[in-house]
Write a protein that holds these residues in place. Sequence first.
Motif, mmCIF file in Angstrom:
data_model
loop_
_atom_site.group_PDB
_atom_site.id
_atom_site.type_symbol
_atom_site.label_atom_id
_atom_site.label_comp_id
_atom_site.label_asym_id
_atom_site.label_seq_id
_atom_site.Cartn_x
_atom_site.Cartn_y
_atom_site.Cartn_z
ATOM 1 N N ALA A 1 -7.958 -7.733 -2.506
ATOM 2 C CA ALA A 1 -7.664 -6.388 -2.396
ATOM 3 C C ALA A 1 -6.242 -6.244 -2.118
ATOM 4 O O ALA A 1 -5.624 -6.837 -1.121
ATOM 5 C CB ALA A 1 -8.510 -5.376 -1.775
ATOM 6 N N LEU A 2 -5.715 -5.019 -2.469
ATOM 7 C CA LEU A 2 -4.531 -4.859 -2.296
ATOM 8 C C LEU A 2 -4.033 -4.521 -0.672
ATOM 9 O O LEU A 2 -3.156 -5.105 0.430
ATOM 10 C CB LEU A 2 -3.740 -3.443 -2.689
ATOM 11 C CG LEU A 2 -2.261 -3.054 -2.707
ATOM 12 C CD1 LEU A 2 -1.602 -4.206 -3.392
ATOM 13 C CD2 LEU A 2 -2.108 -1.833 -3.095
ATOM 14 N N SER A 3 -5.139 -4.250 0.182
ATOM 15 C CA SER A 3 -5.088 -4.239 1.503
ATOM 16 C C SER A 3 -4.786 -5.307 2.358
ATOM 17 O O SER A 3 -4.484 -5.437 3.548
ATOM 18 C CB SER A 3 -6.444 -3.343 1.902
ATOM 19 O OG SER A 3 -7.509 -4.273 1.645
ATOM 20 N N VAL B 1 0.425 -4.480 -7.542
ATOM 21 C CA VAL B 1 -0.104 -5.597 -6.897
ATOM 22 C C VAL B 1 1.066 -6.148 -6.055
ATOM 23 O O VAL B 1 1.934 -5.695 -6.033
ATOM 24 C CB VAL B 1 -0.255 -6.869 -7.813
ATOM 25 C CG1 VAL B 1 -1.561 -6.202 -8.710
ATOM 26 C CG2 VAL B 1 1.027 -7.459 -8.693
ATOM 27 N N ARG C 1 0.414 0.177 -11.830
ATOM 28 C CA ARG C 1 -0.717 -0.722 -11.358
ATOM 29 C C ARG C 1 0.001 -1.774 -10.529
ATOM 30 O O ARG C 1 0.646 -2.928 -10.967
ATOM 31 C CB ARG C 1 -0.988 -1.523 -12.729
ATOM 32 C CG ARG C 1 -1.620 -0.611 -13.686
ATOM 33 C CD ARG C 1 -1.545 -1.317 -14.904
ATOM 34 N NE ARG C 1 -2.593 -2.203 -15.223
ATOM 35 C CZ ARG C 1 -2.809 -3.197 -16.266
ATOM 36 N NH1 ARG C 1 -2.248 -2.993 -17.358
ATOM 37 N NH2 ARG C 1 -3.895 -3.807 -16.177
ATOM 38 N N LYS D 1 -3.483 -8.229 -11.699
ATOM 39 C CA LYS D 1 -3.346 -9.649 -10.677
ATOM 40 C C LYS D 1 -3.497 -10.843 -11.835
ATOM 41 O O LYS D 1 -2.662 -11.798 -11.284
ATOM 42 C CB LYS D 1 -4.425 -9.800 -9.738
ATOM 43 C CG LYS D 1 -4.453 -8.675 -8.542
ATOM 44 C CD LYS D 1 -5.282 -9.064 -7.198
ATOM 45 C CE LYS D 1 -6.910 -8.899 -7.879
ATOM 46 N NZ LYS D 1 -7.650 -9.426 -6.611
ATOM 47 N N GLU E 1 0.746 -1.427 0.165
ATOM 48 C CA GLU E 1 -0.055 -0.105 -0.059
ATOM 49 C C GLU E 1 0.677 1.016 0.021
ATOM 50 O O GLU E 1 0.501 2.373 -0.700
ATOM 51 C CB GLU E 1 -0.982 0.134 1.130
ATOM 52 C CG GLU E 1 -1.979 -0.699 1.058
ATOM 53 C CD GLU E 1 -2.869 -1.145 2.354
ATOM 54 O OE1 GLU E 1 -4.065 -0.602 2.539
ATOM 55 O OE2 GLU E 1 -2.389 -2.095 3.144
ATOM 56 N N CYS F 1 -2.368 -10.012 -4.333
ATOM 57 C CA CYS F 1 -3.225 -8.937 -3.763
ATOM 58 C C CYS F 1 -3.265 -7.736 -4.766
ATOM 59 O O CYS F 1 -1.986 -7.345 -5.071
ATOM 60 C CB CYS F 1 -3.057 -8.709 -2.281
ATOM 61 S SG CYS F 1 -2.955 -10.030 -1.049
ATOM 62 N N GLY F 2 -4.205 -7.356 -4.941
ATOM 63 C CA GLY F 2 -4.350 -6.032 -5.603
ATOM 64 C C GLY F 2 -5.726 -5.674 -6.029
ATOM 65 O O GLY F 2 -6.719 -6.349 -6.063
ATOM 66 N N ASP F 3 -5.722 -4.170 -6.604
ATOM 67 C CA ASP F 3 -7.156 -3.658 -6.779
ATOM 68 C C ASP F 3 -7.486 -3.618 -8.465
ATOM 69 O O ASP F 3 -8.369 -3.136 -8.633
ATOM 70 C CB ASP F 3 -7.184 -2.388 -6.175
ATOM 71 C CG ASP F 3 -7.184 -2.315 -4.633
ATOM 72 O OD1 ASP F 3 -7.547 -3.452 -4.146
ATOM 73 O OD2 ASP F 3 -6.536 -1.426 -4.107
ATOM 74 N N ASP F 4 -6.298 -4.120 -9.159
ATOM 75 C CA ASP F 4 -6.316 -4.111 -10.574
ATOM 76 C C ASP F 4 -6.505 -5.594 -10.930
ATOM 77 O O ASP F 4 -5.528 -6.257 -10.832
ATOM 78 C CB ASP F 4 -5.119 -3.332 -11.159
ATOM 79 C CG ASP F 4 -5.186 -3.244 -12.480
ATOM 80 O OD1 ASP F 4 -5.731 -4.298 -13.360
ATOM 81 O OD2 ASP F 4 -4.603 -2.214 -13.082
ATOM 82 N N LYS F 5 -7.357 -5.907 -11.433
ATOM 83 C CA LYS F 5 -7.896 -7.468 -11.772
ATOM 84 C C LYS F 5 -6.981 -7.912 -12.938
ATOM 85 O O LYS F 5 -6.365 -9.165 -12.831
ATOM 86 C CB LYS F 5 -9.340 -7.540 -12.097
ATOM 87 C CG LYS F 5 -10.417 -7.224 -11.001
ATOM 88 C CD LYS F 5 -11.588 -7.705 -11.448
ATOM 89 C CE LYS F 5 -12.728 -7.448 -10.117
ATOM 90 N NZ LYS F 5 -13.982 -7.849 -10.669
#
Length: 216
Positions: A184-186, A132, A130, A164, A120, A157-161
């Motif tokens: 998610a990246l979190s 991950v 981008r 990932k 993060e 983990c990541g918010d960009d499918k």
Amino acid sequence: MKLAFVGGTGPEGLGLAIRFAASGHHVAIGSRSTERGEEGAAKIAEAVPGAAVSGGENAATVAGADVVFLTFPYSGQGPTLEAIGGALDGAIVCDVVAPLEFVRGKGAVALDIDGNSAAEEAAAALPNARVVSAFQNMSAEKLMELDKPVEADVLVCGDDKEAKAVIMALADEIDGVRGVDGGALSNSRYVEMLTSLLINLNRVHKTQTSVRIAGV
């Protein structure tokens, strides 16, 4: 694909680069100095004869890369990303960093990160990349044993499918490894913290442990 490894002269970076070079990708080994990057590339060439490999200074190696792996100690993340961040705009960046320290009498201890995870923090430093996270829990020693499977799941983990999916597909190329969507990246904070536990298990049991996810 061209895969660049920033801080790629360490065991984890070299281990991943060896595996991906063996899969036919062009791997570029970066370091703070051109000489060390070239030395890392020579090690890959020796381990994987005929590999497409290059080495040099970090900023030079990321140019034109399809995926950039961050494979340095956590202490180097801030300064390194400040130095080369602009060159990573639009790139898929895979953060392999696991924040930890070694404490006498305890072994490896996960660091408490204000941004909740190294990944993060990297995403905040690289708003146009981008980002991950993956591969923090893999044994560098096993990665370097090219003639043996690794037997591990890699949580991505990541918010960009789409980003990932690229990293999970790369993980699947390593013999014995399966890429698993970690959400998610979190969620990276939990994956990063597992690294300290695995290091301590390795010391207790004199082995090289890994992670497997049952039921998926």
